[in-house]
Write a protein that holds these residues in place. Structure first.
Motif, short mmCIF file in Angstrom:
data_model
loop_
_atom_site.label_atom_id
_atom_site.label_comp_id
_atom_site.label_asym_id
_atom_site.label_seq_id
_atom_site.Cartn_x
_atom_site.Cartn_y
_atom_site.Cartn_z
N UNK A 112 0.85 -1.18 0.00
CA UNK A 112 0.00 0.00 0.00
C UNK A 112 0.89 1.24 0.00
N UNK A 113 0.26 2.39 -0.15
CA UNK A 113 1.00 3.66 -0.11
C UNK A 113 1.70 3.83 1.24
N UNK A 114 1.02 3.44 2.31
CA UNK A 114 1.62 3.56 3.65
C UNK A 114 2.89 2.72 3.73
N UNK A 115 2.81 1.49 3.24
CA UNK A 115 3.99 0.62 3.25
C UNK A 115 5.16 1.31 2.55
N UNK A 116 4.89 1.85 1.36
CA UNK A 116 5.95 2.49 0.57
C UNK A 116 6.52 3.70 1.30
N UNK A 117 5.65 4.48 1.93
CA UNK A 117 6.11 5.67 2.66
C UNK A 117 6.99 5.25 3.84
N UNK A 118 6.61 4.16 4.51
CA UNK A 118 7.42 3.67 5.63
C UNK A 118 8.77 3.14 5.13
N UNK A 119 8.77 2.49 3.98
CA UNK A 119 10.03 2.02 3.41
C UNK A 119 10.95 3.22 3.12
N UNK A 120 10.33 4.31 2.63
CA UNK A 120 11.11 5.52 2.34
C UNK A 120 11.79 6.02 3.61
N UNK A 121 11.04 6.03 4.70
CA UNK A 121 11.57 6.50 5.97
C UNK A 121 12.71 5.59 6.45
N UNK A 122 12.48 4.29 6.42
CA UNK A 122 13.51 3.34 6.89
C UNK A 122 14.73 3.38 5.98
N UNK A 123 14.50 3.53 4.67
CA UNK A 123 15.61 3.62 3.73
C UNK A 123 16.45 4.85 3.97
N UNK A 124 15.78 5.95 4.29
CA UNK A 124 16.47 7.21 4.59
C UNK A 124 17.41 7.02 5.79
N UNK A 125 16.90 6.37 6.84
CA UNK A 125 17.71 6.15 8.04
C UNK A 125 18.88 5.20 7.73
N UNK A 126 18.60 4.18 6.94
CA UNK A 126 19.67 3.24 6.57
C UNK A 126 20.76 3.92 5.76
N UNK A 149 0.04 7.79 -4.54
CA UNK A 149 -0.42 8.09 -3.18
C UNK A 149 0.77 8.19 -2.22
N UNK A 150 1.72 7.28 -2.39
CA UNK A 150 2.90 7.30 -1.52
C UNK A 150 3.67 8.60 -1.69
N UNK A 151 3.77 9.07 -2.93
CA UNK A 151 4.47 10.33 -3.19
C UNK A 151 3.78 11.47 -2.45
N UNK A 152 2.47 11.46 -2.50
CA UNK A 152 1.70 12.49 -1.79
C UNK A 152 1.96 12.42 -0.28
#
Lengths: 348, 348
Positions: B151-165, B195-198
């Motif tokens: 889902x968009x939420x999943x992708x947004x969370x991946x973005x956050x975790x990827x940023x920290x990594x 949606x994730x981009x938004x």
């Protein structure tokens, strides 16, 4: 005996109409049975065409001032019947040409082709196909971007059309067909892919079906036809293109930075050019829109004359082999709609 | 000061426990602050470990006869708490170790890690991440296969975790984050990606968000974090790996077949090895499962000692930087659930 006619959008691409006409000059020599119907601005076309008297003999130019631009949206372009792209496609509908080649806007070409040529009865969705190099030959991959999401039926139809294309364009007698999937143990891929596998196995398509293939297996040449939805196919295609460029680039950069390596260039140049040629994107130019009543071919917008000529020759070759008619006949033999309900049962 | 403890599944991978122990010997030298908790068959481990006295001093072996096999299904392995893999993961839950490394069955490792370590509160789904080479550096890509559909939420969370990594593992101060998408004019990609981009733009995540990226742009190094669903990420990853191998292979084959090219080897060998080293999969070994209460790292099953040591060093490095705690803190700051409803509104 120039009874084969290809319709050309002379205004499409980055350096049109020059590259288009220079490409046709090459294609005309290789396809002596072919005539060309050019659509575009005659004031721009004529001076260039005059430089190629042999080509000019097999060309007919139909003038129009209007053209599709790169930034035009598909929803706009389908309403203007006076663009060179629209008119070139319409020539196929009218039976004046058997295929259309354009280096213009992909989305516009797909939208107008679908609207004007219409999808073949019994085919649910057209697909974009390309021919690509593997380690010891070539394969076809589809869909490369016409359909973001696909049902099992769509994928099964792509398999059928890919099989016919591999026979016609690659000369493979019995193409090996595979569905692109991921093989991580934790998941067996998407449901629609599993359903498509069931449908292909149980239909009357009679394909040499090799099940699933993972992207890293493609270069080994284990399959002649790779089937995916348009999103996945596009991701794979662009990952492959980008990585091939990256490796070549890294090697170039490394050689440039080394005195010793530069001394080796005279020895290595031959094999480097050979590999470069094998991977040369110009030799694989021409993404075909299949599943329509007529063949529509998209040349890369930034290609040169050689690249454009490859797209034209591919189109001519498929017309000669009655590619579209073969698809029509083969889909008549299978009834995928009937299988689709059953497939959903079997998978769950 | 060996206060950092990594738990090791000594029985995972093609040549265990030998490769595992040889890899630890390399890792131990590079990580003098780290101890290892080995789980597996002591009769097989002890004779090899005895060959590395320095390593032995920082190892504790916990014996078990049972192990996860490559053909075992995730649904089976989660029920057996006595396998070396299960016990190694459980050591992280108990607080005896801060990370676990295994070269075993990916699906099993993911399933047990999720079951035992549990997903971090507020993170909906864990993801598999790898560090990869681009033209002039490295980037992280996720998800590589934990979640077929996202889902968009999943992708947004991946973005956050990827940023920290990317901050922790690559040392990038302000990572550039991008969503993997296709850019063909005829379609704007999938809805969940839009949606994730938004959501990323409008959340409190404060990422340096660069919108969409197409796969062929990745090698240019335009982004430090590439976000995709697990199916797409896996397809891209394996396309990249397969193509890199293909180009190198083609070059090798061509050189072997040419007398002249062989004469150039002495000059070119240096740069060829340099490029090979840049792309060396061993140096990028270790796919990390992120989003769990504890770090679980999957080494390639067929890697050698150097490759295994890289996975262990990566794990130790992330533990030192409190990677898991940082993710926990950062997700507390954002409320993606609230944004998700709004995102659906905005996109349509």
């Amino acid at each position: 005996m120039n009874n084969l006619v290809i319709s050309i959008d002379a205004m499409g691409g980055d350096n049109s109409p020059r590259v288009v006409i220079e490409g046709l000059a090459i294609a005309a020599k290789k396809n002596p049975d072919t005539r060309f119907l050019l659509f575009g601005d005659d004031a721009k076309i004529a001076p260039i065409l005059n430089q190629f008297p042999d080509l000019k003999k097999v060309c007919e130019v139909r003038h129009t001032n209007e053209m599709v631009h790169n930034e035009d949206k598909p929803s706009q372009v389908i309403r203007n019947r006076n663009t060179s792209m629209y008119m070139a496609i319409d020539a196929v509908r009218k039976g004046e040409a058997q295929a259309i080649v354009s280096a213009g806007n992909t989305g516009a070409l797909m939208a107008i082709s679908k609207l004007v040529l219409k999808t073949i009865t019994k085919i649910h969705r057209p697909a974009i196909v390309s021919i690509m190099p593997h380690r010891n030959g070539k394969y076809v991959m589809l869909d490369l971007g016409a359909n973001t999401e696909c049902s099992a039926i769509n994928l099964a139809e792509f398999a059928l059309m890919g099989d016919i294309l591999a026979k016609h364009a690659l000369g493979v007698e019995r193409p090996k067909v595979a569905l692109l999937n991921i093989g991580a143990e934790e998941m067996k891929g998407k449901e629609e892919i599993r359903q498509a596998a069931h449908m292909i196995k149980n239909s009357k398509m009679n394909l040499d079906f090799h099940g699933y293939i993972e992207p890293h297996e493609i270069p080994n040449g284990v399959a002649d036809v790779i089937v995916a939805d348009g999103f996945t196919g596009n991701i794979a295609l662009k990952s492959i293109e980008g990585t091939a460029k990256l490796v070549v680039r890294m090697l170039k950069d490394a050689i440039k930075g080394s005195f010793w390596a530069k001394l080796g260039i005279p020895f290595m140049l031959g094999v480097m050019l050979k590999v470069k040629k094998t991977m040369d994107p110009r030799l694989y130019n021409g993404a075909m829109f299949v599943g329509l009543n007529g063949l529509s071919v998209k040349s890369h917008g930034g290609t040169d004359a050689l690249g454009f000529s490859v797209a034209v020759s591919n189109a001519a070759n498929l017309v000669r082999q009655n590619f579209v008619a073969t698809i029509r006949e083969e889909v008549e033999k299978v009834d995928l709609d009937e299988l689709s309900q059953e497939a959903i049962y079997e998978v769950y």
